[in-house]
Design a protein around this motif. Structure first.
Motif, PDB file in Angstrom:
ATOM      1  N   VAL A 343      33.103  21.827  33.142  1.00  0.00           N
ATOM      2  CA  VAL A 343      34.268  20.980  33.440  1.00  0.00           C
ATOM      3  C   VAL A 343      35.387  21.823  34.053  1.00  0.00           C
ATOM      4  O   VAL A 343      36.009  21.430  35.038  1.00  0.00           O
ATOM      5  N   GLU A 344      35.594  23.003  33.481  1.00  0.00           N
ATOM      6  CA  GLU A 344      36.640  23.860  34.049  1.00  0.00           C
ATOM      7  C   GLU A 344      36.267  24.299  35.468  1.00  0.00           C
ATOM      8  O   GLU A 344      37.127  24.408  36.332  1.00  0.00           O
ATOM      9  N   MET A 345      34.977  24.498  35.695  1.00  0.00           N
ATOM     10  CA  MET A 345      34.541  24.849  37.055  1.00  0.00           C
ATOM     11  C   MET A 345      34.846  23.703  38.031  1.00  0.00           C
ATOM     12  O   MET A 345      35.384  23.930  39.117  1.00  0.00           O
ATOM     13  N   TYR A 346      34.530  22.477  37.622  1.00  0.00           N
ATOM     14  CA  TYR A 346      34.870  21.322  38.482  1.00  0.00           C
ATOM     15  C   TYR A 346      36.362  21.281  38.772  1.00  0.00           C
ATOM     16  O   TYR A 346      36.797  21.118  39.903  1.00  0.00           O
ATOM     17  N   GLU A 347      37.150  21.392  37.687  1.00  0.00           N
ATOM     18  CA  GLU A 347      38.598  21.199  37.831  1.00  0.00           C
ATOM     19  C   GLU A 347      39.240  22.289  38.685  1.00  0.00           C
ATOM     20  O   GLU A 347      40.129  22.002  39.487  1.00  0.00           O
ATOM     21  N   LYS A 348      38.774  23.515  38.496  1.00  0.00           N
ATOM     22  CA  LYS A 348      39.346  24.611  39.284  1.00  0.00           C
ATOM     23  C   LYS A 348      38.896  24.535  40.740  1.00  0.00           C
ATOM     24  O   LYS A 348      39.671  24.813  41.657  1.00  0.00           O
TER      25      LYS A 348
ATOM     26  N   PRO B  91      27.074  26.517  35.273  1.00  0.00           N
ATOM     27  CA  PRO B  91      27.306  27.121  33.956  1.00  0.00           C
ATOM     28  C   PRO B  91      26.539  26.348  32.882  1.00  0.00           C
ATOM     29  O   PRO B  91      26.254  25.159  33.053  1.00  0.00           O
ATOM     30  N   LYS B  92      26.241  27.039  31.783  1.00  0.00           N
ATOM     31  CA  LYS B  92      25.466  26.417  30.704  1.00  0.00           C
ATOM     32  C   LYS B  92      26.164  25.141  30.212  1.00  0.00           C
ATOM     33  O   LYS B  92      27.360  25.133  29.948  1.00  0.00           O
ATOM     34  N   VAL B  93      25.425  24.005  30.126  1.00  0.00           N
ATOM     35  CA  VAL B  93      26.025  22.757  29.679  1.00  0.00           C
ATOM     36  C   VAL B  93      25.487  22.312  28.319  1.00  0.00           C
ATOM     37  O   VAL B  93      26.044  21.427  27.687  1.00  0.00           O
TER      38      VAL B  93
END
Lengths: 493, 95
Positions: A343-348, B91-93
């Motif tokens: 989620v942080e990857m998406y948001e960033k 990333p690991k989910v």
């Protein structure tokens, strides 16, 4: 011989056919003009090697007697169209160095007809803007300037690169797209012709999606005839786009000389806005007189929901955009900014990749579709859209063949002039064009004169669904009466 | 209707866009300007009006349910920021 870049597309087609010059010579002339015009920032990517290879192929086909309808004609492509193996970014940082492994249907049809690709043209990021200032590659400069001034003006948007390149003779024509006015407004700002065909006339396959129920591709060119020639190649049914219309493509070029004798042209009284510049009002009046002199009957029509088109658009378009742009997640293509979890990857990634206007629209769209607000905003806007379309249907049912209106509420404005204004002020640029997208109708912008500052102004004709032919016929009458727009002096070269 | 700072943060999270504290008041102002503008739709009588679902009356064509394309995973992942063995890497989910 005159400079090859000064020719209209139709004239270049004749010259190639008569072997007065080769496709390679024509392409080289345009590549040279592009090199000298970097100050305009119209192209975000030049593809000279590809252009020369395609031109050589065209010369071979011309020699072999196998020339297509657009053989050897050099064109620019808005960076919203996927071009196989050639960087396609929608002028957004989030697409980074995306190289599509496929070609959009519209551009594929152009190349199949023999056209030559010169490069990719600048536009507002994801086609969201009316001045080409939201592009990740920086703004485009309008080749037109005010009399005795060197203030840089915007070319309009979102197809600002397309319009500027056509006006500045950096291509013979260009592809563009129109969601709320993005073909017609920049055409009006640059003294060029732009047509947004009926929704479904051109395939949307391979065009970066903004608002799928409104997006349509169309050409920008220097004459009505040139735009008709280009649309004939761009249009047609495509099984890959379920919203593309399975209808035969008429001979648009033949319609250009048809005239308007016996046609009824409607003047919508609701388009007479408070505070509209007198010059726009006078030009509109003049347009009606030209059409009347050519044999058309002018009648007043009423489109009572006109004022609600823009607010409804600013619910529908962002709603669709928020869904369409959900795909930019840093996983399959484009930019990725790492985060501690997905989620942080998406948001960033999305925070870094999208520009301000795009973020704003995604957030508005997300809000109006969110639980508790859907009925109040989105559903109501779609009902208003039904009413807007009904207004047009009633006008056409009363016997009107086309509607005449201004294309824009002003001529081109200065770069950065609206930077501190509320986003709504920029949106008002599309007040005359957005109704047409909401109703799925065809609309053409034709240059009709210059204002007191020496800047081009355009008139717009709005047609019945799938009746682009009447727009070309009436557009030609306006072009003939107004005289062909003088090209701007090449101050940038 | 207008949005407060908390709502701006909630919308940003729903839209998966990171916003900084400094950006929030600015976004709030812009979003409220747009919401103010669209507020005028409230004047329109939409009683009994069908919401538009298709701008041109057309029946969506359906194609045969058959595989007509594919078989090139290398092309599919060619533009991915990170891939391995024709898989997209994320990333690991799942813990």
């Amino acid at each position: 011989m005159t400079d090859l870049t000064d020719l209209s597309l139709a004239e270049a087609r004749e010259g190639l056919k008569a072997r007065r010059f080769s496709a390679t010579e024509l392409t080289r002339a345009h590549l040279a003009a592009m090199e000298k015009a970097e100050a305009l920032n119209a192209y975000v990517l030049a593809t000279p090697d590809k252009a020369l290879a395609m031109a050589a192929e065209s010369d071979r086909r011309i020699a072999a007697g196998e020339a297509g309808p657009l053989e050897g004609i050099p064109l620019g492509v808005k960076d919203l169209f996927a071009t196989e193996g050639v960087r396609t970014t929608a002028c957004s940082a989030i697409l980074d160095d995306f190289r599509p492994p496929y070609e959009s249907t519209v551009t594929r049809q152009l190349w199949c007809d023999g056209a030559v690709m010169l490069g990719k043209l600048n536009n507002d990021e994801f086609a969201m803007g009316s001045s080409n200032e939201t592009s990740a590659f920086g703004p485009v400069v309008n080749p037109w300037r005010r009399n005795g001034s060197d203030t840089k003006l915007v070319p309009g948007g979102s197809s600002g690169g397309s319009a500027a390149a056509v006006a500045a003779r950096l291509c013979l024509g260009a592809t563009a797209t129109d969601t709320g006015g993005s073909i017609r407004q920049p055409a009006a700002f640059t003294g060029t012709v732009g047509i947004k065909p009926t929704y479904g006339r051109c395939s949307r396959w391979g065009i970066v999606a903004f608002a799928s129920s409104l997006d349509q591709a169309g050409p920008i060119a220097r004459t009505v005839r040139d735009s008709a020639i280009l649309l004939s190649s761009m249009a047609g049914h495509d099984p890959k786009d379920t919203t593309s219309a399975d209808l035969p493509v008429p001979d648009f070029e033949a319609a250009v000389t048809r005239g308007v004798k016996g046609l009824r042209i409607g003047i919508p009284k609701e388009y007479r806005l408070d505070g509209m510049p007198a010059e726009i009002e006078a030009l509109w009046q003049k347009g009606a007189e030209w059409l009347k002199a050519a044999g058309a009957e002018i009648v007043e029509v009423s489109l009572p929901h006109t004022k609600y088109a823009l607010p409804a658009y600013y619910i529908v378009a962002p709603a669709e955009a928020s869904s369409n742009l959900a795909r930019y997640d840093g996983v399959r293509y484009g930019l990725r900014v790492p985060g501690k979890d997905i989620v942080e990857m998406y948001e960033k990634t999305r925070a870094a990749g999208f520009g301000r206007e795009v973020k704003r629209r995604i957030m508005i769209g997300t809000y109006v579709l969110s639980a508790g607000y859907y009925d109040a905003y989105y559903l109501r806007a779609q009902k208003v859209r039904t009413l807007i379309k009904r207004d047009f249907e009633q006008a056409y049912a009363s016997g009107v063949d086309a509607i005449l209106a201004p294309a824009t509420p002003s001529s081109a404005f200065g770069l950065g002039e609206k930077a501190d204004a509320s986003p709504v002020e920029m949106y008002l640029n599309d007040v005359f064009t957005v109704t047409v997208n909401m109703a799925g109708l065809p609309g053409i912008a034709v240059p009709a004169g210059l204002d007191a500052q020496g800047l081009p102004l355009g008139l717009q004709l709005i047609g019945r669904p799938f009746d682009e032919e009447t727009l070309f016929a009436a557009g030609q009458v306006i072009e003939d009466a107004a005289g062909r727009m003088a090209l701007p002096e090449a101050w940038w070269a | 209707m207008s949005v407060d700072e908390k709502t701006v943060r909630r919308i940003a999270h729903l839209a998966r866009i990171a916003v900084t504290d400094a950006e929030v008041p600015h976004l709030q102002g812009e979003l409220n300007a747009i919401l103010d503008f669209v507020e005028q739709l409230g004047e329109v009588d939409v009683e009994g009006v069908e919401p538009m679902t298709s701008v041109t009356p057309m029946v969506m064509k359906k194609r045969a349910d058959a595989v007509t394309d594919g078989g090139y995973p290398d092309k599919i992942v060619a533009n991915a920021p990170m891939s391995e063995d024709d898989f997209f890497m994320v990333p690991k989910v799942v813990e």
